[in-house]
Design an enzyme around this catalytic site. Structure first.
Site, short mmCIF file in Angstrom:
data_model
loop_
_atom_site.label_atom_id
_atom_site.label_comp_id
_atom_site.label_asym_id
_atom_site.label_seq_id
_atom_site.Cartn_x
_atom_site.Cartn_y
_atom_site.Cartn_z
N ARG A 87 0.83 -1.20 0.00
CA ARG A 87 0.00 0.00 0.00
C ARG A 87 0.87 1.26 0.00
O ARG A 87 0.54 2.25 -0.65
CB ARG A 87 -0.98 -0.03 1.17
N ASN A 114 -5.96 4.06 -11.96
CA ASN A 114 -4.84 4.39 -11.08
C ASN A 114 -3.77 3.29 -11.04
O ASN A 114 -3.02 3.18 -10.08
CB ASN A 114 -5.35 4.74 -9.67
N HIS A 117 -4.18 -2.23 -8.05
CA HIS A 117 -5.05 -2.55 -6.92
C HIS A 117 -4.19 -3.31 -5.93
O HIS A 117 -3.33 -4.10 -6.32
CB HIS A 117 -6.21 -3.46 -7.35
#
Length: 140
Positions: A87, A114, A117
């Site tokens: 993350r 983006n 994931h």
């Protein structure tokens, strides 16, 4: 520190621009090992099933459409605190809010496109990994 596994998906906007290698390099530079990886084109049913938690959200239809618009690369990443580390490497969901030198800051086109994931918890990682991978497809 605990060795964990997490799921990563390199999204269609990134595969279309041949960024798989550059993104993989970011994971490896952060100490994450790629222990499972496959390139596939999600069916509508696969995308709807994977993102079922968002089914009632206004963006669900466009998310499914985007995730089925081209190939994705699904991956199992392994390392110390892999969920959190991944993350951090990805950056904030909205690339405008992502820290410098993160995948989303450097490669994302928009909040939806983006580029990646990543699982948001160890529990979700286990569920998401099992969605795409048999245990025999993960080689540490």
């Amino acid at each position: 520190m605990a060795i964990e596994r997490t799921l990563s998906i390199i999204k269609p906007d990134a595969t279309r621009r041949n960024l798989t290698g550059a993104i993989n390099a970011r994971f490896e530079e952060a100490g994450l090992r790629i222990v499972g990886q496959k390139r596939l084109r999600l069916t509508t049913a696969q995308a709807e099933g994977f993102y079922e938690v968002h089914k009632e959200r206004s963006f669900f239809g466009s998310l499914v459409e985007f995730m089925t618009s081209g190939p994705v690369v699904v991956q199992v990443l392994e390392g110390e605190n892999a969920v959190l580390k991944n993350r951090e490497v990805m950056g904030a969901t909205n690339p405008a809010n992502a820290a410098e030198h993160t995948i989303r800051k450097d490669f994302a086109e928009s909040i939806e496109a983006n580029s990646v994931h990543g699982s948001d918890s160890a529990e979700n990682a286990a569920h998401e990994i099992a969605y795409f991978f048999a245990q025999t497809e993960i080689v540490a």
